[in-house]
Design a protein around this motif. Sequence first.
Motif, PDB file in Angstrom:
ATOM      1  N   LEU A  97      36.984 -58.264   0.899  1.00 25.63           N
ATOM      2  CA  LEU A  97      38.047 -58.192  -0.107  1.00 25.63           C
ATOM      3  C   LEU A  97      38.149 -56.794  -0.702  1.00 25.63           C
ATOM      4  CD1 LEU A  97      37.542 -61.619  -1.905  1.00 25.63           C
ATOM      5  CD2 LEU A  97      39.419 -60.971  -0.371  1.00 25.63           C
ATOM      6  N   ARG A  98      37.013 -56.139  -0.918  1.00 29.06           N
ATOM      7  CA  ARG A  98      37.018 -54.779  -1.454  1.00 29.06           C
ATOM      8  C   ARG A  98      37.689 -53.820  -0.470  1.00 29.06           C
ATOM      9  NH1 ARG A  98      34.840 -50.321  -0.746  1.00 29.06           N
ATOM     10  NH2 ARG A  98      33.308 -50.987   0.782  1.00 29.06           N
ATOM     11  N   ILE A  99      37.364 -53.958   0.800  1.00 26.88           N
ATOM     12  CA  ILE A  99      37.977 -53.105   1.823  1.00 26.88           C
ATOM     13  C   ILE A  99      39.473 -53.389   1.916  1.00 26.88           C
ATOM     14  CG2 ILE A  99      38.091 -52.664   4.303  1.00 26.88           C
ATOM     15  CD1 ILE A  99      35.010 -53.073   4.344  1.00 26.88           C
ATOM     16  N   ALA A 100      39.864 -54.651   1.838  1.00 26.98           N
ATOM     17  CA  ALA A 100      41.285 -55.006   1.893  1.00 26.98           C
ATOM     18  C   ALA A 100      42.045 -54.360   0.742  1.00 26.98           C
ATOM     19  CB  ALA A 100      41.448 -56.527   1.858  1.00 26.98           C
ATOM     20  N   GLU A 101      41.457 -54.363  -0.436  1.00 27.82           N
ATOM     21  CA  GLU A 101      42.102 -53.723  -1.595  1.00 27.82           C
ATOM     22  C   GLU A 101      42.251 -52.217  -1.373  1.00 27.82           C
ATOM     23  OE1 GLU A 101      43.608 -55.167  -4.113  1.00 27.82           O
ATOM     24  OE2 GLU A 101      43.011 -57.141  -3.379  1.00 27.82           O
ATOM     25  N   THR A 102      41.240 -51.598  -0.779  1.00 23.72           N
ATOM     26  CA  THR A 102      41.298 -50.165  -0.481  1.00 23.72           C
ATOM     27  C   THR A 102      42.401 -49.873   0.531  1.00 23.72           C
ATOM     28  OG1 THR A 102      38.943 -49.887  -0.934  1.00 23.72           O
ATOM     29  CG2 THR A 102      39.972 -48.223   0.460  1.00 23.72           C
ATOM     30  N   VAL A 103      42.442 -50.658   1.602  1.00 27.29           N
ATOM     31  CA  VAL A 103      43.473 -50.476   2.628  1.00 27.29           C
ATOM     32  C   VAL A 103      44.852 -50.643   2.008  1.00 27.29           C
ATOM     33  CG1 VAL A 103      44.476 -51.504   4.728  1.00 27.29           C
ATOM     34  CG2 VAL A 103      41.996 -51.112   4.570  1.00 27.29           C
ATOM     35  N   ASP A 104      45.046 -51.685   1.239  1.00 27.12           N
ATOM     36  CA  ASP A 104      46.337 -51.954   0.614  1.00 27.12           C
ATOM     37  C   ASP A 104      46.749 -50.796  -0.298  1.00 27.12           C
ATOM     38  OD1 ASP A 104      48.602 -53.733  -0.082  1.00 27.12           O
ATOM     39  OD2 ASP A 104      47.629 -53.804  -2.039  1.00 27.12           O
TER      40      ASP A 104
ATOM     41  N   HIS B 176      60.695 -41.560   8.764  1.00 29.98           N
ATOM     42  CA  HIS B 176      60.039 -40.254   8.874  1.00 29.98           C
ATOM     43  C   HIS B 176      58.559 -40.295   8.461  1.00 29.98           C
ATOM     44  CE1 HIS B 176      61.112 -40.119   4.570  1.00 29.98           C
ATOM     45  NE2 HIS B 176      60.146 -39.216   4.447  1.00 29.98           N
ATOM     46  N   ARG B 177      58.095 -41.419   7.897  1.00 31.58           N
ATOM     47  CA  ARG B 177      56.684 -41.575   7.523  1.00 31.58           C
ATOM     48  C   ARG B 177      55.905 -42.430   8.528  1.00 31.58           C
ATOM     49  NH1 ARG B 177      55.472 -40.520   1.947  1.00 31.58           N
ATOM     50  NH2 ARG B 177      53.511 -39.928   2.904  1.00 31.58           N
ATOM     51  N   ALA B 178      56.542 -42.845   9.618  1.00 36.48           N
ATOM     52  CA  ALA B 178      55.900 -43.729  10.604  1.00 36.48           C
ATOM     53  C   ALA B 178      54.651 -43.086  11.213  1.00 36.48           C
ATOM     54  CB  ALA B 178      56.895 -44.118  11.692  1.00 36.48           C
ATOM     55  N   ASP B 179      54.727 -41.809  11.549  1.00 35.88           N
ATOM     56  CA  ASP B 179      53.553 -41.134  12.112  1.00 35.88           C
ATOM     57  C   ASP B 179      52.429 -41.042  11.084  1.00 35.88           C
ATOM     58  OD1 ASP B 179      54.767 -40.826  14.565  1.00 35.88           O
ATOM     59  OD2 ASP B 179      55.483 -38.789  14.149  1.00 35.88           O
ATOM     60  N   ASP B 180      52.782 -40.822   9.809  1.00 35.86           N
ATOM     61  CA  ASP B 180      51.774 -40.786   8.741  1.00 35.86           C
ATOM     62  C   ASP B 180      51.078 -42.137   8.615  1.00 35.86           C
ATOM     63  OD1 ASP B 180      52.538 -38.172   8.170  1.00 35.86           O
ATOM     64  OD2 ASP B 180      53.917 -38.784   6.559  1.00 35.86           O
ATOM     65  N   LEU B 181      51.861 -43.207   8.744  1.00 37.67           N
ATOM     66  CA  LEU B 181      51.298 -44.554   8.648  1.00 37.67           C
ATOM     67  C   LEU B 181      50.362 -44.832   9.825  1.00 37.67           C
ATOM     68  CD1 LEU B 181      51.097 -47.321   7.303  1.00 37.67           C
ATOM     69  CD2 LEU B 181      53.155 -47.981   8.576  1.00 37.67           C
ATOM     70  N   ALA B 182      50.765 -44.435  11.015  1.00 37.12           N
ATOM     71  CA  ALA B 182      49.916 -44.648  12.189  1.00 37.12           C
ATOM     72  C   ALA B 182      48.595 -43.879  12.048  1.00 37.12           C
ATOM     73  CB  ALA B 182      50.647 -44.226  13.454  1.00 37.12           C
ATOM     74  N   LEU B 183      48.670 -42.642  11.573  1.00 39.42           N
ATOM     75  CA  LEU B 183      47.464 -41.840  11.373  1.00 39.42           C
ATOM     76  C   LEU B 183      46.577 -42.455  10.295  1.00 39.42           C
ATOM     77  CD1 LEU B 183      45.724 -39.340  11.841  1.00 39.42           C
ATOM     78  CD2 LEU B 183      47.172 -38.139  10.181  1.00 39.42           C
ATOM     79  N   LEU B 184      47.170 -42.881   9.188  1.00 38.34           N
ATOM     80  CA  LEU B 184      46.396 -43.509   8.111  1.00 38.34           C
ATOM     81  C   LEU B 184      45.718 -44.781   8.613  1.00 38.34           C
ATOM     82  CD1 LEU B 184      45.463 -43.766   5.186  1.00 38.34           C
ATOM     83  CD2 LEU B 184      47.648 -44.908   4.681  1.00 38.34           C
ATOM     84  N   THR B 185      46.427 -45.569   9.387  1.00 31.80           N
ATOM     85  CA  THR B 185      45.859 -46.811   9.921  1.00 31.80           C
ATOM     86  C   THR B 185      44.649 -46.518  10.804  1.00 31.80           C
ATOM     87  OG1 THR B 185      48.038 -47.857   9.842  1.00 31.80           O
ATOM     88  CG2 THR B 185      46.385 -48.901  11.226  1.00 31.80           C
TER      89      THR B 185
ATOM     90  N   THR C  25      42.750 -43.858  10.705  1.00 34.78           N
ATOM     91  CA  THR C  25      41.701 -43.340   9.823  1.00 34.78           C
ATOM     92  C   THR C  25      40.996 -44.471   9.075  1.00 34.78           C
ATOM     93  OG1 THR C  25      42.938 -41.281   9.544  1.00 34.78           O
ATOM     94  CG2 THR C  25      41.242 -41.761   7.900  1.00 34.78           C
ATOM     95  N   LEU C  26      41.769 -45.421   8.559  1.00 40.59           N
ATOM     96  CA  LEU C  26      41.188 -46.556   7.831  1.00 40.59           C
ATOM     97  C   LEU C  26      40.339 -47.423   8.753  1.00 40.59           C
ATOM     98  CD1 LEU C  26      44.216 -47.491   5.563  1.00 40.59           C
ATOM     99  CD2 LEU C  26      41.974 -46.708   4.784  1.00 40.59           C
ATOM    100  N   ARG C  27      40.787 -47.637   9.980  1.00 37.72           N
ATOM    101  CA  ARG C  27      39.999 -48.413  10.944  1.00 37.72           C
ATOM    102  C   ARG C  27      38.645 -47.749  11.190  1.00 37.72           C
ATOM    103  NH1 ARG C  27      44.865 -48.723  14.899  1.00 37.72           N
ATOM    104  NH2 ARG C  27      45.885 -50.621  14.220  1.00 37.72           N
TER     105      ARG C  27
ATOM    106  N   ARG D 187      37.099 -45.459   9.309  1.00 38.08           N
ATOM    107  CA  ARG D 187      36.292 -45.346   8.095  1.00 38.08           C
ATOM    108  C   ARG D 187      35.689 -46.671   7.665  1.00 38.08           C
ATOM    109  NH1 ARG D 187      39.805 -43.292   3.720  1.00 38.08           N
ATOM    110  NH2 ARG D 187      39.763 -45.350   2.821  1.00 38.08           N
ATOM    111  N   THR D 188      36.450 -47.759   7.798  1.00 32.90           N
ATOM    112  CA  THR D 188      35.988 -49.053   7.284  1.00 32.90           C
ATOM    113  C   THR D 188      35.368 -49.936   8.365  1.00 32.90           C
ATOM    114  OG1 THR D 188      38.132 -50.118   7.646  1.00 32.90           O
ATOM    115  CG2 THR D 188      37.785 -49.058   5.502  1.00 32.90           C
ATOM    116  N   GLY D 189      35.743 -49.720   9.617  1.00 38.26           N
ATOM    117  CA  GLY D 189      35.241 -50.560  10.698  1.00 38.26           C
ATOM    118  C   GLY D 189      35.922 -51.916  10.781  1.00 38.26           C
ATOM    119  N   VAL D 190      37.015 -52.087  10.055  1.00 33.63           N
ATOM    120  CA  VAL D 190      37.704 -53.380  10.079  1.00 33.63           C
ATOM    121  C   VAL D 190      38.879 -53.339  11.047  1.00 33.63           C
ATOM    122  CG1 VAL D 190      37.047 -53.976   7.723  1.00 33.63           C
ATOM    123  CG2 VAL D 190      39.231 -52.844   8.127  1.00 33.63           C
ATOM    124  N   ARG D 191      39.320 -54.506  11.412  1.00 39.30           N
ATOM    125  CA  ARG D 191      40.485 -54.631  12.294  1.00 39.30           C
ATOM    126  C   ARG D 191      41.743 -54.572  11.442  1.00 39.30           C
ATOM    127  NH1 ARG D 191      41.969 -60.044  15.412  1.00 39.30           N
ATOM    128  NH2 ARG D 191      43.974 -59.378  16.213  1.00 39.30           N
TER     129      ARG D 191
END
Length: 123
Positions: free
Chosen positions: A43-50, A88-97, A99-101, A103-107
């Motif tokens: 839940l903590r990781i989900a809050e961070t991702v969100d 125009h932010r789609a590439d930023d979202l893909a990169l963030l996703t 990075t989050l995977r 860093r957190t090890g979650v799916r």
Amino acid sequence: MAAAPLPTAPSDRTRPSPGAGLAYLDRKRGIQQRREQHRDEALRIAETVDAEVRVLATAFRRLRPQAPQLTGQRPVQVLNATYLVADHRADDLALLTRTLRERTGVRIELSGPWVPYSFVGEV
């Protein structure tokens, strides 16, 4: 004439050792504590991702997580959200996703683009 055999006491192998019940309860408590810690961490990781994905979004909605019976997958879904992100932010979202995977090890599943009907106000 032979004497009838005397009844024998159960062997020590069939008797639980002293404290076996307490040890069993301790194991059960430990399993429950680990399960709760795992859930809290998820839940903590989900809050961070969100929170981090929201920065890129124009709008967002958190939805009820889907039950494993609906998704057909064993892992429990912790976060089910939709984010309205400008093209125009789609590439930023893909990169963030990615990075989050890492860093957190979650799916984390990223899909779309989808029709933004979730963000239209009531008519």
